[in-house]
Design an enzyme around this catalytic site. Structure first.
Site, mmCIF file in Angstrom:
data_model
loop_
_atom_site.group_PDB
_atom_site.id
_atom_site.type_symbol
_atom_site.label_atom_id
_atom_site.label_comp_id
_atom_site.label_asym_id
_atom_site.label_seq_id
_atom_site.Cartn_x
_atom_site.Cartn_y
_atom_site.Cartn_z
ATOM 1 N N CYS A 170 -4.567 4.490 21.207
ATOM 2 C CA CYS A 170 -4.413 3.144 22.105
ATOM 3 C C CYS A 170 -3.362 2.090 21.796
ATOM 4 C CB CYS A 170 -5.811 2.459 21.603
ATOM 5 S SG CYS A 170 -5.651 1.418 20.004
ATOM 6 N N ASN A 221 -15.470 3.546 -21.592
ATOM 7 C CA ASN A 221 -14.467 2.527 -21.443
ATOM 8 C C ASN A 221 -13.742 2.069 -22.592
ATOM 9 O OD1 ASN A 221 -13.122 0.062 -20.413
ATOM 10 N ND2 ASN A 221 -14.536 -0.126 -18.551
ATOM 11 N N ASP A 251 -7.737 6.797 -4.426
ATOM 12 C CA ASP A 251 -6.581 7.824 -4.620
ATOM 13 C C ASP A 251 -6.903 9.156 -4.449
ATOM 14 O OD1 ASP A 251 -7.093 7.239 -8.163
ATOM 15 O OD2 ASP A 251 -8.007 8.875 -7.186
ATOM 16 N N CYS A 311 -1.361 3.663 16.587
ATOM 17 C CA CYS A 311 -2.146 4.652 16.861
ATOM 18 C C CYS A 311 -2.074 5.614 18.180
ATOM 19 C CB CYS A 311 -3.455 3.799 17.455
ATOM 20 S SG CYS A 311 -5.084 4.950 18.197
ATOM 21 N N CYS A 330 -9.187 0.714 17.457
ATOM 22 C CA CYS A 330 -10.359 1.501 17.962
ATOM 23 C C CYS A 330 -11.117 2.378 16.901
ATOM 24 C CB CYS A 330 -9.553 2.611 19.168
ATOM 25 S SG CYS A 330 -8.598 3.998 18.527
ATOM 26 N N TYR A 367 0.885 -1.206 0.100
ATOM 27 C CA TYR A 367 -0.038 0.104 0.120
ATOM 28 C C TYR A 367 0.850 1.246 0.028
ATOM 29 C CZ TYR A 367 -4.516 -2.036 0.089
ATOM 30 O OH TYR A 367 -5.688 -2.884 -0.261
ATOM 31 N N GLU A 372 -12.817 -0.938 -23.198
ATOM 32 C CA GLU A 372 -13.119 -2.544 -23.280
ATOM 33 C C GLU A 372 -14.609 -2.666 -23.001
ATOM 34 O OE1 GLU A 372 -8.878 -4.347 -21.271
ATOM 35 O OE2 GLU A 372 -10.539 -4.103 -19.981
ATOM 36 N N HIS A 401 -14.753 3.016 -1.518
ATOM 37 C CA HIS A 401 -13.942 2.146 -0.897
ATOM 38 C C HIS A 401 -12.774 2.703 0.252
ATOM 39 C CE1 HIS A 401 -15.115 -0.754 -4.490
ATOM 40 N NE2 HIS A 401 -15.905 -0.662 -3.467
ATOM 41 N N GLY A 433 -14.689 3.878 -16.679
ATOM 42 C CA GLY A 433 -13.357 3.138 -16.312
ATOM 43 C C GLY A 433 -13.435 2.000 -15.166
HETATM 44 C C1 BV8 Z 1 -18.626 -6.830 0.533
HETATM 45 C C2 BV8 Z 1 -10.093 -0.912 -1.995
HETATM 46 C C3 BV8 Z 1 -19.969 -7.933 2.193
HETATM 47 C C4 BV8 Z 1 -8.687 -1.522 -1.537
HETATM 48 C C5 BV8 Z 1 -11.457 -2.437 -3.030
HETATM 49 C C6 BV8 Z 1 -19.710 -12.353 -5.830
HETATM 50 C C7 BV8 Z 1 -20.987 -11.438 -6.273
HETATM 51 C C8 BV8 Z 1 -21.100 -10.242 -5.494
HETATM 52 C C9 BV8 Z 1 -20.182 -9.946 -4.761
HETATM 53 C C10 BV8 Z 1 -19.124 -10.811 -4.237
HETATM 54 C C11 BV8 Z 1 -18.984 -12.090 -4.838
HETATM 55 N N1 BV8 Z 1 -17.928 -12.785 -4.348
HETATM 56 C C12 BV8 Z 1 -17.403 -11.939 -3.446
HETATM 57 C C13 BV8 Z 1 -18.038 -10.708 -3.381
HETATM 58 C C14 BV8 Z 1 -17.886 -9.660 -2.614
HETATM 59 C C15 BV8 Z 1 -16.678 -8.843 -3.084
HETATM 60 C C16 BV8 Z 1 -16.773 -8.712 -4.657
HETATM 61 O O1 BV8 Z 1 -17.398 -7.929 -5.154
HETATM 62 N N2 BV8 Z 1 -15.895 -9.557 -5.108
HETATM 63 C C17 BV8 Z 1 -15.698 -9.531 -6.617
HETATM 64 C C18 BV8 Z 1 -14.117 -9.282 -7.047
HETATM 65 C C19 BV8 Z 1 -16.306 -10.657 -7.218
HETATM 66 N N3 BV8 Z 1 -16.986 -7.396 -2.451
HETATM 67 C C20 BV8 Z 1 -16.529 -7.209 -1.360
HETATM 68 O O2 BV8 Z 1 -15.904 -7.929 -0.617
HETATM 69 C C21 BV8 Z 1 -17.098 -5.861 -0.824
HETATM 70 N N4 BV8 Z 1 -17.570 -6.120 0.442
HETATM 71 O O3 BV8 Z 1 -19.214 -7.274 -0.272
HETATM 72 O O4 BV8 Z 1 -18.956 -6.915 2.077
HETATM 73 C C22 BV8 Z 1 -20.100 -8.175 3.486
HETATM 74 C C23 BV8 Z 1 -21.529 -8.641 3.960
HETATM 75 C C24 BV8 Z 1 -21.570 -9.375 5.339
HETATM 76 C C25 BV8 Z 1 -20.476 -8.997 6.120
HETATM 77 C C26 BV8 Z 1 -19.389 -8.565 5.766
HETATM 78 C C27 BV8 Z 1 -18.903 -7.939 4.281
HETATM 79 C C28 BV8 Z 1 -16.020 -4.965 -0.645
HETATM 80 C C29 BV8 Z 1 -15.375 -4.466 -2.089
HETATM 81 C C30 BV8 Z 1 -14.526 -3.440 -1.972
HETATM 82 C C31 BV8 Z 1 -12.855 -4.051 -2.020
HETATM 83 N N5 BV8 Z 1 -11.868 -3.055 -2.270
HETATM 84 N N6 BV8 Z 1 -10.430 -1.331 -3.253
HETATM 85 C C32 BV8 Z 1 -7.820 -1.011 -2.511
HETATM 86 O O5 BV8 Z 1 -8.016 -0.378 -3.596
HETATM 87 O O6 BV8 Z 1 -6.680 -1.840 -2.419
HETATM 88 S S1 BV8 Z 1 -12.100 -2.955 -4.797
HETATM 89 C C33 BV8 Z 1 -10.907 -2.457 -5.769
HETATM 90 O O7 BV8 Z 1 -11.398 -2.846 -7.179
HETATM 91 C C34 BV8 Z 1 -10.537 -0.967 -6.210
HETATM 92 O O8 BV8 Z 1 -11.445 -0.223 -5.134
HETATM 93 C C35 BV8 Z 1 -11.168 -0.868 -7.641
HETATM 94 O O9 BV8 Z 1 -11.603 0.567 -7.892
HETATM 95 C C36 BV8 Z 1 -12.365 -1.824 -7.534
HETATM 96 C C37 BV8 Z 1 -13.049 -1.991 -8.810
HETATM 97 O O10 BV8 Z 1 -12.310 -2.203 -9.782
HETATM 98 P P1 BV8 Z 1 -12.419 -1.097 -10.925
HETATM 99 O O11 BV8 Z 1 -12.195 0.267 -10.422
HETATM 100 O O12 BV8 Z 1 -13.259 -1.457 -11.881
HETATM 101 O O13 BV8 Z 1 -10.829 -1.341 -11.708
HETATM 102 P P2 BV8 Z 1 -10.420 -2.584 -12.645
HETATM 103 O O14 BV8 Z 1 -8.932 -2.586 -12.835
HETATM 104 O O15 BV8 Z 1 -11.150 -3.813 -12.368
HETATM 105 O O16 BV8 Z 1 -10.993 -2.030 -13.963
HETATM 106 C C38 BV8 Z 1 -10.374 -0.820 -14.796
HETATM 107 C C39 BV8 Z 1 -11.610 -0.565 -16.009
HETATM 108 O O17 BV8 Z 1 -11.183 0.811 -16.584
HETATM 109 C C40 BV8 Z 1 -11.296 -1.684 -16.971
HETATM 110 O O18 BV8 Z 1 -12.611 -2.009 -17.651
HETATM 111 C C41 BV8 Z 1 -10.505 -1.028 -18.281
HETATM 112 O O19 BV8 Z 1 -10.838 -1.175 -19.439
HETATM 113 C C42 BV8 Z 1 -10.904 0.549 -17.931
HETATM 114 N N7 BV8 Z 1 -9.797 1.331 -18.158
HETATM 115 C C43 BV8 Z 1 -8.509 1.417 -17.964
HETATM 116 N N8 BV8 Z 1 -7.620 2.450 -18.495
HETATM 117 C C44 BV8 Z 1 -8.844 3.377 -19.030
HETATM 118 C C45 BV8 Z 1 -10.001 2.707 -18.796
HETATM 119 N N9 BV8 Z 1 -11.322 3.163 -19.258
HETATM 120 C C46 BV8 Z 1 -11.208 4.224 -19.936
HETATM 121 N N10 BV8 Z 1 -10.070 4.988 -20.025
HETATM 122 C C47 BV8 Z 1 -8.897 4.518 -19.659
HETATM 123 N N11 BV8 Z 1 -7.627 5.302 -19.849
HETATM 124 ZN ZN ZN Z 2 -6.499 3.062 18.350
#
Ligand code: BV8
Ligand code: ZN
Length: 288
Positions: A189, A252, A119, A186, A165, A82, A254, A154, A226
């Site tokens: 704590c 997008n 970001d 922290c 905490c 990170y 793609e 996110h 995107g």
């Molecule tokens: C939750 C922060 C529930 C950290 C991120 C099955 C179905 C539904 C959900 C799930 C499932 N299995 C698992 C889940 C849950 C899971 C999920 O969705 N998984 C997916 C992978 C299947 N979701 C979660 O866990 C969420 N929480 O559901 O909690 C719960 C219930 C009870 C109790 C507890 C919990 C939490 C999800 C958040 C995860 N954190 N980020 C970090 O950044 O390190 S997600 C991460 O992916 C980023 O935030 C990012 O933004 C996000 C999404 O990705 P994209 O932004 O779309 O980026 P990507 O590279 O994939 O795509 C880029 C696109 O841009 C492409 O299409 C490309 O063509 C295009 N592009 C590129 N350049 C350009 C462009 N377009 C135009 N111009 C350009 N120049």
């Molecule tokens: Zn603390």
């Protein structure tokens, strides 16, 4: 391109700028506009995406780094990854796509920005464009007043949060991830600090999420920029606009799972397409 009924919904893979005219009218006349962005909008600022070619997840598995289990197992490695991303963000600047969205937000108060990105570049773009507008160097109608809110689904990578905490440090502080002993702790704590982002398997802030879905359901048009539209619940936001009878525009370079649901899919880089799409806001025209 009219708003269209489901029967006219199709993936008109309109190539590039030549077709942006066709949707600018729809966007500028929409009563209520919600913009959902993903990592692709920051790609033109040099920030790696997750799933497209060369993306972050290509080199790492999300499960290994972006989960609470990974942090509990190996906080040093997670912080090292990170901190590398945080330094990249500090070296980057908002691109024309971020600034075009900022102008749209500053120009009309029925535009809502929801981002999956951590970001902070949208907020930086808003700050810069608002300052330019106050200095008179950028057309636009909003003068003074608080900046429009960015719904960060996110979290924000430049903030950190106590894993014990929950105390938040909004100030970016360089993290030395050489050893466990040098990781940030922290001030309240002494718990281990973590990046203030939502990891896989973690709940999003329910207030932010509710605001995002509320805006999406109340908007006539959703512009999705995107994102690979695979992460939930974020990927469900455009569907809320469609379910309420609204239209979906995708920017997008793609195809994504949303492409076939769109009224139109503009294929190209967001830094090229968004300034054209929101041009009316730049010229300060009433239409927008
Ligand atoms: C939750 C922060 C529930 C950290 C991120 C099955 C179905 C539904 C959900 C799930 C499932 N299995 C698992 C889940 C849950 C899971 C999920 O969705 N998984 C997916 C992978 C299947 N979701 C979660 O866990 C969420 N929480 O559901 O909690 C719960 C219930 C009870 C109790 C507890 C919990 C939490 C999800 C958040 C995860 N954190 N980020 C970090 O950044 O390190 S997600 C991460 O992916 C980023 O935030 C990012 O933004 C996000 C999404 O990705 P994209 O932004 O779309 O980026 P990507 O590279 O994939 O795509 C880029 C696109 O841009 C492409 O299409 C490309 O063509 C295009 N592009 C590129 N350049 C350009 C462009 N377009 C135009 N111009 C350009 N120049
Ligand atoms: Zn603390």
């Amino acid at each position: 391109m009219d708003a269209g009924s489901p029967s006219t919904r199709r993936d008109e893979a309109l190539s590039d700028l030549a077709h942006v005219e066709a949707v600018r009218e729809l966007v500028s006349r929409a009563r209520g506009l919600v913009i959902l962005t993903g990592a692709g909008v920051s790609a033109d600022s040099g920030i790696p995406t997750f799933r497209s070619a060369g993306g972050l997840w290509g080199r790492h598995r999300p499960e290994d780094l972006a989960t609470p289990e990974a942090f509990a197992r190996d906080p040093r490695t997670v912080w090292a990854w990170y901190e590398e991303r945080r330094r990249g963000i500090l070296r980057s600047t908002p691109n024309p796509g971020h600034r075009a969205i900022a102008r749209a937000l500053l120009h009309r108060d029925d535009v809502t920005l929801v981002t999956q990105n951590v970001d902070g570049l949208h907020h930086r773009a808003l700050t810069e464009v608002a300052a330019d507008q106050r200095a008179g160097s950028d057309a636009g109608t909003r003068s003074g007043g608080a900046l429009p809110r960015v719904l960060e689904l996110h979290g924000n990578l430049l903030r950190s949060r106590c894993s014990e905490c929950g105390a938040v440090d909004a100030q970016y502080r360089e993290v030395d991830a050489q050893s466990i002993a040098t990781l940030p702790r922290c001030v309240s704590c002494d718990g281990l600090m973590r990046p203030d982002v939502v990891w896989f398997g973690e709940l999003l802030d329910q207030g932010v999420l509710a605001s995002a879905f509320e805006a999406a359901s109340a908007s006539e048009v959703c512009v999705v920029v995107g994102t690979s539209a695979v992460v939930y619940p974020a990927a469900g936001i455009p569907l809320a606009t469609l379910e309420a009878g609204g239209s979906l525009i995708q920017v997008n370079y793609e195809v994504t799972p949303l492409t076939t649901l769109c009224n139109c899919s503009l294929r190209g880089r967001s830094a090229d397409l968004l300034p054209a799409l929101f041009e009316a806001a730049r010229e300060g025209s009433d239409a927008f």
